[in-house]
Design a protein around this motif. Structure first.
Motif, PDB file in Angstrom:
ATOM      1  N   ASP A  71       0.850  -1.185   0.000  1.00 31.98           N
ATOM      2  CA  ASP A  71       0.000   0.000   0.000  1.00 31.98           C
ATOM      3  C   ASP A  71       0.890   1.240   0.000  1.00 31.98           C
ATOM      4  O   ASP A  71       2.073   1.174   0.344  1.00 31.98           O
ATOM      5  CB  ASP A  71      -0.890  -0.017   1.254  1.00 31.98           C
ATOM      6  N   ASN A  72       0.314   2.345  -0.372  1.00 32.56           N
ATOM      7  CA  ASN A  72       0.990   3.648  -0.297  1.00 32.56           C
ATOM      8  C   ASN A  72       2.327   3.678  -1.025  1.00 32.56           C
ATOM      9  O   ASN A  72       3.282   4.276  -0.531  1.00 32.56           O
ATOM     10  CB  ASN A  72       1.193   4.068   1.168  1.00 32.56           C
ATOM     11  N   LEU A  73       2.405   3.066  -2.192  1.00 32.21           N
ATOM     12  CA  LEU A  73       3.638   3.120  -2.969  1.00 32.21           C
ATOM     13  C   LEU A  73       3.830   4.536  -3.485  1.00 32.21           C
ATOM     14  O   LEU A  73       2.983   5.067  -4.198  1.00 32.21           O
ATOM     15  CB  LEU A  73       3.592   2.121  -4.133  1.00 32.21           C
ATOM     16  N   GLU A  74       4.915   5.158  -3.085  1.00 37.60           N
ATOM     17  CA  GLU A  74       5.265   6.517  -3.509  1.00 37.60           C
ATOM     18  C   GLU A  74       6.672   6.480  -4.086  1.00 37.60           C
ATOM     19  O   GLU A  74       7.637   6.221  -3.359  1.00 37.60           O
ATOM     20  CB  GLU A  74       5.219   7.488  -2.324  1.00 37.60           C
ATOM     21  N   VAL A  75       6.799   6.722  -5.368  1.00 38.26           N
ATOM     22  CA  VAL A  75       8.076   6.634  -6.059  1.00 38.26           C
ATOM     23  C   VAL A  75       8.625   8.035  -6.273  1.00 38.26           C
ATOM     24  O   VAL A  75       7.937   8.900  -6.810  1.00 38.26           O
ATOM     25  CB  VAL A  75       7.918   5.886  -7.400  1.00 38.26           C
ATOM     26  N   GLY A  76       9.864   8.251  -5.842  1.00 37.85           N
ATOM     27  CA  GLY A  76      10.514   9.546  -6.008  1.00 37.85           C
ATOM     28  C   GLY A  76      11.805   9.416  -6.791  1.00 37.85           C
ATOM     29  O   GLY A  76      12.167   8.333  -7.253  1.00 37.85           O
ATOM     30  N   ASP A  77      12.519  10.527  -6.924  1.00 39.81           N
ATOM     31  CA  ASP A  77      13.773  10.536  -7.674  1.00 39.81           C
ATOM     32  C   ASP A  77      14.913   9.839  -6.940  1.00 39.81           C
ATOM     33  O   ASP A  77      15.823   9.311  -7.573  1.00 39.81           O
ATOM     34  CB  ASP A  77      14.184  11.971  -8.004  1.00 39.81           C
ATOM     35  N   GLU A  78      14.879   9.845  -5.614  1.00 42.01           N
ATOM     36  CA  GLU A  78      15.986   9.277  -4.833  1.00 42.01           C
ATOM     37  C   GLU A  78      15.672   7.905  -4.251  1.00 42.01           C
ATOM     38  O   GLU A  78      16.576   7.191  -3.828  1.00 42.01           O
ATOM     39  CB  GLU A  78      16.368  10.228  -3.687  1.00 42.01           C
ATOM     40  N   GLY A  79      14.377   7.545  -4.175  1.00 42.79           N
ATOM     41  CA  GLY A  79      13.987   6.271  -3.584  1.00 42.79           C
ATOM     42  C   GLY A  79      12.478   6.130  -3.606  1.00 42.79           C
ATOM     43  O   GLY A  79      11.774   6.935  -4.218  1.00 42.79           O
ATOM     44  N   PHE A  80      11.994   5.102  -2.924  1.00 39.55           N
ATOM     45  CA  PHE A  80      10.555   4.870  -2.898  1.00 39.55           C
ATOM     46  C   PHE A  80      10.106   4.492  -1.494  1.00 39.55           C
ATOM     47  O   PHE A  80      10.867   3.961  -0.693  1.00 39.55           O
ATOM     48  CB  PHE A  80      10.152   3.778  -3.895  1.00 39.55           C
ATOM     49  N   GLY A  81       8.854   4.813  -1.218  1.00 40.87           N
ATOM     50  CA  GLY A  81       8.234   4.431   0.036  1.00 40.87           C
ATOM     51  C   GLY A  81       7.099   3.469  -0.259  1.00 40.87           C
ATOM     52  O   GLY A  81       6.430   3.575  -1.284  1.00 40.87           O
ATOM     53  N   VAL A  82       6.888   2.530   0.643  1.00 39.52           N
ATOM     54  CA  VAL A  82       5.815   1.554   0.489  1.00 39.52           C
ATOM     55  C   VAL A  82       5.458   1.019   1.870  1.00 39.52           C
ATOM     56  O   VAL A  82       6.309   0.954   2.759  1.00 39.52           O
ATOM     57  CB  VAL A  82       6.232   0.406  -0.470  1.00 39.52           C
ATOM     58  N   THR A  83       4.210   0.672   2.047  1.00 44.12           N
ATOM     59  CA  THR A  83       3.782   0.001   3.272  1.00 44.12           C
ATOM     60  C   THR A  83       3.589  -1.469   2.944  1.00 44.12           C
ATOM     61  O   THR A  83       2.881  -1.810   1.993  1.00 44.12           O
ATOM     62  CB  THR A  83       2.466   0.603   3.806  1.00 44.12           C
TER      63      THR A  83
END
Length: 156
Positions: A71-83
């Motif tokens: 859940d909450n996959l957030e992809v950015g330029d330096e890395g990614f966040g995910v639950t």
């Protein structure tokens, strides 16, 4: 002083860009078909954000699986966040691309391994897939071997 092209770092940047592009597509459209990812990363990287109990349990590296529940996959330029779900406990993670050691999609026999000059180990992918430090919400299924791109073969 002679100048040279640093192919190793150029390849690492290109491979990390590929991971970013794949994850961006998954963020927008979800995981297609049988695709799923084993992502091994350095838990000691200064920009990794994981729960204290996870860093205590996995003080060097950790492998997570993005497959059935995330859940909450957030992809950015330096890395990614995910639950991810760890034993019915959702935990947010932030993984910088620089912290990733391996990225494998066994459904299509694809894998990337980021090696450093200090890496003396030559693990094959069977070992990588067998060494599941921690898998989030994994389903029992047969695994295929994957091709891993190793930069050492290009170094002189």
């Amino acid at each position: 002083m002679s100048r040279s092209i640093d192919y190793g770092n150029l390849m690492h940047r290109a491979m990390r860009s590929l991971i970013q592009e794949v994850l961006s597509d998954v963020q927008k459209n979800g995981l297609p078909g049988e695709h799923h990812f084993f992502i091994t990363f350095d838990t000691q990287h200064p920009d990794v954000e994981i729960a204290d109990w996870l860093s205590d349990r996995y003080p060097g590296e950790m492998t997570v699986v993005m497959q059935h529940w995330y859940d909450n996959l957030e992809v950015g330029d330096e890395g990614f966040g995910v639950t991810l779900n760890f034993g019915d406990s959702p935990e947010p993670l932030y993984i910088p691309y620089d912290a990733i050691k391996t990225f494998v999609d066994p459904s299509v026999e694809f894998g990337l391994r980021f090696e450093t000059q200090e890496d003396d180990e030559d693990d094959d992918l069977d070992d990588l897939l067998e060494e599941k430090d921690l898998e989030a919400d994994e389903e029992d299924s047969p695994r295929k071997e994957a091709d891993v791109v190793s930069l050492d073969s290009f170094r002189k």
